[in-house]
Write an enzyme that holds these catalytic residues in place. Structure first.
Site, PDB file in Angstrom:
ATOM      1  N   VAL A   7      -7.742 -22.892  -0.413  1.00  0.00           N
ATOM      2  CA  VAL A   7      -8.809 -22.156   0.274  1.00  0.00           C
ATOM      3  C   VAL A   7      -8.883 -22.688   1.702  1.00  0.00           C
ATOM      4  CG1 VAL A   7     -11.311 -21.776   0.325  1.00  0.00           C
ATOM      5  CG2 VAL A   7     -10.078 -21.763  -1.863  1.00  0.00           C
ATOM      6  N   ILE A  13      11.882   1.993  11.492  1.00  0.00           N
ATOM      7  CA  ILE A  13      11.126   3.022  12.238  1.00  0.00           C
ATOM      8  C   ILE A  13      11.501   3.012  13.720  1.00  0.00           C
ATOM      9  CG2 ILE A  13       9.126   3.200  10.702  1.00  0.00           C
ATOM     10  CD1 ILE A  13       7.668   1.282  12.775  1.00  0.00           C
ATOM     11  N   ARG A  29      -7.203 -21.683   9.061  1.00  0.00           N
ATOM     12  CA  ARG A  29      -6.258 -20.877   9.863  1.00  0.00           C
ATOM     13  C   ARG A  29      -6.729 -20.877  11.317  1.00  0.00           C
ATOM     14  NH1 ARG A  29      -6.254 -14.710   7.939  1.00  0.00           N
ATOM     15  NH2 ARG A  29      -4.529 -15.302   6.591  1.00  0.00           N
ATOM     16  N   LYS A  73      -1.585  -4.408  15.890  1.00  0.00           N
ATOM     17  CA  LYS A  73      -2.090  -3.173  15.253  1.00  0.00           C
ATOM     18  C   LYS A  73      -2.997  -2.420  16.227  1.00  0.00           C
ATOM     19  CE  LYS A  73      -1.655  -1.723  11.614  1.00  0.00           C
ATOM     20  NZ  LYS A  73      -0.630  -0.812  11.013  1.00  0.00           N
ATOM     21  N   THR A 117      -6.021  -1.007  10.376  1.00  0.00           N
ATOM     22  CA  THR A 117      -6.831  -2.047   9.735  1.00  0.00           C
ATOM     23  C   THR A 117      -8.171  -2.249  10.445  1.00  0.00           C
ATOM     24  OG1 THR A 117      -6.897  -4.458   9.450  1.00  0.00           O
ATOM     25  CG2 THR A 117      -5.431  -3.665  11.122  1.00  0.00           C
ATOM     26  N   ASP A 118      -9.127  -2.805   9.720  1.00  0.00           N
ATOM     27  CA  ASP A 118     -10.415  -3.149  10.337  1.00  0.00           C
ATOM     28  C   ASP A 118     -10.292  -4.372  11.248  1.00  0.00           C
ATOM     29  OD1 ASP A 118     -10.068  -5.130   8.386  1.00  0.00           O
ATOM     30  OD2 ASP A 118     -12.022  -4.841   7.440  1.00  0.00           O
ATOM     31  N   GLU A 119      -9.155  -5.095  11.138  1.00  0.00           N
ATOM     32  CA  GLU A 119      -9.023  -6.346  11.899  1.00  0.00           C
ATOM     33  C   GLU A 119      -8.948  -6.094  13.398  1.00  0.00           C
ATOM     34  OE1 GLU A 119      -6.494  -9.307  10.111  1.00  0.00           O
ATOM     35  OE2 GLU A 119      -6.715  -8.400   8.133  1.00  0.00           O
ATOM     36  N   GLU A 130       4.513  -5.129  10.093  1.00  0.00           N
ATOM     37  CA  GLU A 130       4.391  -6.527   9.685  1.00  0.00           C
ATOM     38  C   GLU A 130       2.901  -6.729   9.464  1.00  0.00           C
ATOM     39  OE1 GLU A 130       6.588  -8.844   9.024  1.00  0.00           O
ATOM     40  OE2 GLU A 130       8.318  -7.593   9.521  1.00  0.00           O
ATOM     41  N   ILE A 160       0.837  -1.209   0.000  1.00  0.00           N
ATOM     42  CA  ILE A 160       0.000   0.000   0.000  1.00  0.00           C
ATOM     43  C   ILE A 160       0.870   1.257   0.000  1.00  0.00           C
ATOM     44  CG2 ILE A 160      -1.919   1.219   1.111  1.00  0.00           C
ATOM     45  CD1 ILE A 160      -2.647  -1.447   2.494  1.00  0.00           C
TER      46      ILE A 160
END
Ligand code: NAD
Ligand code: TYD
Length: 353
Positions: free
Chosen positions: A214, A58, A290, A162, A132-134, A82, A11
């Site tokens: 998948v 950073i 997962r 995050k 993130t939305d996570e 990450e 991104i």
């Protein structure tokens, strides 16, 4: 000028390329070049004086302080992280180091510089944190999409790290007054996406005749946004977002994974049919799920639309077609990623800081 962290990643690199296509305002690009950082993605900027690439961490406070003093950026846009959930399950150390400790050190180095600025520059300065939305955890079927006041319930080591970084950014505003903005975006896809994530992995494996793995039943839902729309949202928030606010970014494109994989197969069947005439769907393989797999993410982006007038330019249908076409046209980029040759790029094309 602005300082971008993680601008050799998926991104961040799209953001830098779009920024310099739209503005003449220079960018300092600070990136450690982990496995996910690919300077070859930025090769079109070679020799462009508006882009200064610096290989570094950073978490290196001395380096960040030096860059802040030397370049005096008016804003920091923080992408470096990450970012892969599966890697965070196998080993979370780098996630804690970069996403939490690295963000802390970055915030401190930026705050020290910002505190010493004259009042007018201080008020205009921005630290935009890309998240993130996570961090919101998993939604039940039919539950309303995540808005900015949804409770934080991170479930993976990645999303927990995050979430921690989001909290640090919030605290540096409330306690120290640092003028921060936070964006929480849904799953991105598009050009230069590292082929470990769902969409590029499926395209690349399909073309290589490999299985399309998948996880579980494939009915996990993600809310997909074309990367350039995420970049336009970040530019808009940087330009006009209210200091201290968070903005959720998404494209109202909820899809189960299995549908994504079928869409990619259908596009490839059309654009690059298999030599044996069979559909790429024959390569789909269901594999072990997962651990802790979040079932559903969905973003409510109404605040960003109502306050700042942002809307995505692409639908999923237009964005996924562009993405598949991009991968078909950029076999060299994929081959260099797969062979690891992209990691040598730095020595031949960029000077280390
Ligand atoms: P990415 O993994 O493709 O890129 C991350 C970049 O950060 C790489 O270039 C890497 O070299 C660099 N980096 C890592 N550790 C560093 C460190 N310690 N110092 C300096 N640079 C370092 O990630 P991405 O998909 O481009 O995601 C960028 C940001 O957007 C992340 O903060 C991520 O959490 C967030 N985000 C991603 C998505 C998505 O779908 N990919 C969605 C929402 C938010
Ligand atoms: P991913 O691209 O890793 O993003 P995230 O986990 O951050 O949402 O995965 C997107 C979805 O696709 C997620 O539900 C996991 C699933 N997935 C597979 O089914 N197979 C795969 O090989 C990968 C990488 C992901």
């Amino acid at each position: 000028m602005i300082l971008v962290t993680g601008g050799a990643g998926f991104i961040g690199a799209n953001f830098v390329l779009d920024w310099l296509a739209l503005h003449d305002e220079p960018v300092i690009n600070l990136d450690k070049l982990t496995y996910a950082g690919n300077p070859e993605t930025l090769s079109s900027l070679q020799g462009d004086a508006r882009h200064r690439f610096v290989q570094g961490d950073i978490g290196d406070s001395a380096l960040v302080s030096r860059l802040m003093t030397e370049y005096r950026p008016r804003a920091v846009v923080h992408f470096a992280a990450e970012s892969h959930v599966d890697r965070s399950i196998h080993g979370a150390e780098d996630f804690i180091q970069t996403n939490i400790l690295g963000t802390f050190r970055l915030l401190e180095a930026v705050r020290t510089h910002w505190s010493a600025l004259p009042a007018s520059h201080k008020a205009d300065f921005r630290f935009l944190h890309v998240s993130t939305d996570e961090v919101y955890g998993s939604l039940a079927p039919g539950a309303p999409a995540f808005n900015e006041t949804h409770a934080y319930e991170p479930n993976s080591p990645y999303s927990a790290s995050k979430a921690a970084s989001d909290h640090l950014v919030r605290a540096w505003h409330h306690t120290h007054g640092l003028p921060v903005l936070t964006t929480n975006c849904s799953n991105n896809y598009g050009p230069f996406h590292f082929p470990e994530k769902l969409i590029p992995l499926m395209i690349v494996n399909a073309l290589a005749g490999k299985p399309l793995p998948v996880y579980g039943d494939g009915m996990q839902v993600r809310d997909w946004l074309y990367v350039k729309d995420h970049c336009s949202a970040i530019r808009r928030v940087l330009e006009a977002g209210r200091v201290g606010e968070t903005y959720n970014v998404g494209g109202w494109n909820e899809k189960p994974n299995i549908e994504i994989v079928h869409t990619i197969c259908a596009l490839l069947d059309d654009l690059r049919p298999r030599a044996d005439g069979a559909s790429y769907t024959t390569q789909i393989t269901h594999v072990k799920d997962r651990p802790g797999h979040d079932r559903r993410y969905a973003i409510d982006a109404r605040k960003l639309e109502a306050e700042l007038g942002w809307k995505p330019a692409e639908t999923f249908e237009t964005g996924i077609r562009k993405t598949v076409q991009w991968y078909l046209e950029h076999g060299d980029w994929v081959a260099h990623v797969q062979s690891g040759a992209y990691r040598q790029w730095i020595t031949s094309h960029y000077e280390a800081a």
